[in-house]
Every structure is written in C-alpha cells, then in structure tokens.
Design a protein around this motif. Structure first.
Motif, mmCIF file in Angstrom:
data_model
loop_
_atom_site.group_PDB
_atom_site.id
_atom_site.type_symbol
_atom_site.label_atom_id
_atom_site.label_comp_id
_atom_site.label_asym_id
_atom_site.label_seq_id
_atom_site.Cartn_x
_atom_site.Cartn_y
_atom_site.Cartn_z
ATOM 1 N N ARG A 117 -11.289 -0.752 3.126
ATOM 2 C CA ARG A 117 -9.942 -0.158 3.187
ATOM 3 C C ARG A 117 -9.893 1.319 2.850
ATOM 4 N NH1 ARG A 117 -5.181 -4.353 2.406
ATOM 5 N NH2 ARG A 117 -6.273 -6.243 2.918
ATOM 6 N N TRP A 118 -10.822 2.074 3.422
ATOM 7 C CA TRP A 118 -10.875 3.527 3.267
ATOM 8 C C TRP A 118 -10.180 4.207 4.416
ATOM 9 C CZ3 TRP A 118 -14.241 6.864 0.275
ATOM 10 C CH2 TRP A 118 -14.953 6.198 -0.712
ATOM 11 N N HIS A 119 -9.600 5.354 4.148
ATOM 12 C CA HIS A 119 -9.175 6.267 5.202
ATOM 13 C C HIS A 119 -9.649 7.649 4.762
ATOM 14 C CE1 HIS A 119 -6.957 8.103 8.426
ATOM 15 N NE2 HIS A 119 -6.502 8.983 7.568
ATOM 16 N N VAL A 163 -9.742 11.258 0.472
ATOM 17 C CA VAL A 163 -9.930 9.845 0.781
ATOM 18 C C VAL A 163 -8.708 9.091 0.279
ATOM 19 C CG1 VAL A 163 -11.279 7.770 0.288
ATOM 20 C CG2 VAL A 163 -12.440 9.949 0.666
ATOM 21 N N GLN A 164 -8.115 8.310 1.159
ATOM 22 C CA GLN A 164 -7.047 7.410 0.741
ATOM 23 C C GLN A 164 -7.666 6.033 0.583
ATOM 24 O OE1 GLN A 164 -4.295 7.939 3.994
ATOM 25 N NE2 GLN A 164 -3.106 9.399 2.809
ATOM 26 N N TRP A 165 -7.554 5.514 -0.614
ATOM 27 C CA TRP A 165 -8.147 4.196 -0.923
ATOM 28 C C TRP A 165 -7.373 3.559 -2.035
ATOM 29 C CZ3 TRP A 165 -10.055 2.618 -5.648
ATOM 30 C CH2 TRP A 165 -10.619 1.344 -5.663
ATOM 31 N N PRO A 166 -7.164 2.268 -1.924
ATOM 32 C CA PRO A 166 -7.240 1.436 -0.720
ATOM 33 C C PRO A 166 -5.941 1.549 0.056
ATOM 34 C CG PRO A 166 -6.673 0.047 -2.571
ATOM 35 C CD PRO A 166 -6.831 1.457 -3.109
ATOM 36 N N ARG A 203 -0.374 2.876 4.369
ATOM 37 C CA ARG A 203 0.080 3.176 3.007
ATOM 38 C C ARG A 203 -0.982 2.823 1.982
ATOM 39 N NH1 ARG A 203 6.357 3.138 2.760
ATOM 40 N NH2 ARG A 203 6.687 3.582 4.940
ATOM 41 N N MET A 204 -1.023 3.650 0.954
ATOM 42 C CA MET A 204 -1.954 3.372 -0.140
ATOM 43 C C MET A 204 -1.399 2.275 -1.031
ATOM 44 S SD MET A 204 -3.555 7.057 -1.217
ATOM 45 C CE MET A 204 -4.020 6.444 -2.788
ATOM 46 N N VAL A 247 -0.886 -3.380 -5.370
ATOM 47 C CA VAL A 247 0.510 -3.591 -5.000
ATOM 48 C C VAL A 247 0.901 -2.635 -3.874
ATOM 49 C CG1 VAL A 247 2.894 -3.431 -5.849
ATOM 50 C CG2 VAL A 247 1.095 -4.316 -7.344
ATOM 51 N N ALA A 248 1.611 -3.170 -2.881
ATOM 52 C CA ALA A 248 2.256 -2.340 -1.870
ATOM 53 C C ALA A 248 3.574 -1.902 -2.483
ATOM 54 C CB ALA A 248 2.469 -3.125 -0.585
ATOM 55 N N ARG A 249 3.644 -0.641 -2.878
ATOM 56 C CA ARG A 249 4.818 -0.166 -3.620
ATOM 57 C C ARG A 249 6.109 -0.272 -2.833
ATOM 58 N NH1 ARG A 249 3.763 5.463 -6.533
ATOM 59 N NH2 ARG A 249 3.662 6.010 -4.360
ATOM 60 N N SER A 250 6.058 0.012 -1.562
ATOM 61 C CA SER A 250 7.299 0.030 -0.776
ATOM 62 C C SER A 250 8.007 -1.325 -0.806
ATOM 63 C CB SER A 250 7.009 0.439 0.668
ATOM 64 O OG SER A 250 6.096 -0.468 1.254
ATOM 65 N N ALA A 251 7.248 -2.399 -0.856
ATOM 66 C CA ALA A 251 7.832 -3.740 -0.880
ATOM 67 C C ALA A 251 7.670 -4.394 -2.252
ATOM 68 C CB ALA A 251 7.173 -4.613 0.186
ATOM 69 N N ASP A 252 7.017 -3.690 -3.188
ATOM 70 C CA ASP A 252 6.700 -4.254 -4.502
ATOM 71 C C ASP A 252 6.058 -5.631 -4.346
ATOM 72 O OD1 ASP A 252 6.518 -4.033 -7.285
ATOM 73 O OD2 ASP A 252 8.285 -5.313 -7.538
ATOM 74 N N ARG A 253 5.060 -5.669 -3.451
ATOM 75 C CA ARG A 253 4.393 -6.925 -3.102
ATOM 76 C C ARG A 253 2.928 -6.860 -3.518
ATOM 77 N NH1 ARG A 253 1.868 -8.165 1.926
ATOM 78 N NH2 ARG A 253 2.645 -6.164 2.669
ATOM 79 N N VAL A 254 2.459 -7.889 -4.215
ATOM 80 C CA VAL A 254 1.055 -7.974 -4.601
ATOM 81 C C VAL A 254 0.244 -8.327 -3.361
ATOM 82 C CG1 VAL A 254 -0.642 -9.232 -5.978
ATOM 83 C CG2 VAL A 254 1.568 -8.614 -6.986
ATOM 84 N N ILE A 255 -0.783 -7.504 -3.087
ATOM 85 C CA ILE A 255 -1.647 -7.714 -1.925
ATOM 86 C C ILE A 255 -2.872 -8.547 -2.298
ATOM 87 C CG2 ILE A 255 -3.055 -6.556 -0.169
ATOM 88 C CD1 ILE A 255 0.029 -6.219 0.133
ATOM 89 N N ALA A 256 -3.492 -8.213 -3.440
ATOM 90 C CA ALA A 256 -4.691 -8.935 -3.879
ATOM 91 C C ALA A 256 -5.008 -8.567 -5.323
ATOM 92 C CB ALA A 256 -5.886 -8.575 -2.991
#
Length: 162
Positions: free
Chosen positions: A43-45, A120-123, A128-129, A142-151
């Motif tokens: 999950r690198w950019h 580098v944007q990670w992860p 979105r970071m 966490v995906a901040r925009s949705a306040d959702r735990v990803i992993a």
C-alpha cells in the motif's frame, strides 16, 4: 543519518518483519516494530522502493526511552535496477514500559511521518492515507474520512491480498 554520541544500555538489530527477536531485546518494542514492518510491504504510493531486507535497530537509554532506526538492507536479487532502497529513518520517543499496542500505533505514525518527508504516502486505501490509531485494545489503521477501521496494524498486507 546523524546518530548522536550517546551511551545506550542496550542496542539490538533485527529483520524488518522478524520472525525472531534478538536475545535481551524488549519484546514489546520488537513486536511493535515487526507489525509495522509487515505493513510496510504494501500500500505504497511514491517512488519504487524495496524494503524487504531492511533492519530495525532499537537503542535503549537508561531512562527507558528508545531510539528506533530503520535502515536499508542489500538489494534483493529480483528487484530491478530502477528500484531504490529505503532511505534510512530514525526517531525517538517510545518507552519500553508502553504496551505493544501503544508502541505499534506510535511507531506506525512516526514511520508514516518520516516517509511523507520522502514523498511516500503510506499506507493508502484508494487515494487516501490511512491513519494509525488505538481503538479499544488494538492498534489499527483507520480511514479518517469515514472513521472506519481498515485493519489491525501488522495485518494490512494480508487484507490487501483478499
């Protein structure tokens, strides 16, 4: 990278993802570093960078604070000549009495900040970071925009393969 002239009470170096820890190393810090190291594999950019052979170094001060460094290792044989090594990074702040989960979130945030200085944007998830966070007793991305735990931190690449 500048390394200050400090007398450490212990210094340990080990592979970015483990599985082993050096004798006498603070296991909570090693476990946290290796969890972040596993997630650094995906999950690198940014620039095409290899990190598989990187090494963590924990340097322990007599007051319980640690300095951490992540240094590049040798280029893997399967990587192309256009792939660059991870630039070394280092930071201080973690304390050995912190829990594995606290250390994992702290180290993930510090590494993320250091990488951002190298463009580098990670992860990332989509464009979105993800942000490291403590949720309950777990260190998570966490995906901040949705306040959702990803992993959970340390399992992100496994989730990417699903």
């Amino acid at each position: 990278m500048y390394v200050p002239d400090i007398d450490y009470v212990g210094v340990w170096t080990f592979p970015i993802t483990g599985p082993d820890a050096p004798d006498g190393a603070p296991t909570n810090v090693v476990t946290a570093c290796q969890a972040v190291g596993r997630d650094l594999q995906c999950r690198w950019h940014g620039p095409d960078t290899y990190i598989e052979n990187c090494l963590w170094t924990i340097s322990l001060l007599d007051d319980g604070h640690c300095h951490l460094a992540l240094k590049p290792g040798p280029r893997p044989k399967h990587k192309s000549a256009g792939t660059s090594p991870l630039r070394g990074l280092g930071f201080g702040g973690p304390r050995i009495e912190q829990s594995v989960q606290e250390l994992t979130a702290l180290i993930a945030g510090e590494v993320q900040d250091e990488l951002a200085g190298g463009f580098v944007q990670w992860p990332i998830e989509g464009q979105r970071m993800l942000m490291p966070s403590l949720r309950g007793d777990k260190a998570v991305w966490v995906a901040r925009s949705a306040d959702r735990v990803i992993a959970e931190i340390g399992t992100l690449c496994q989730r990417s393969a699903l």
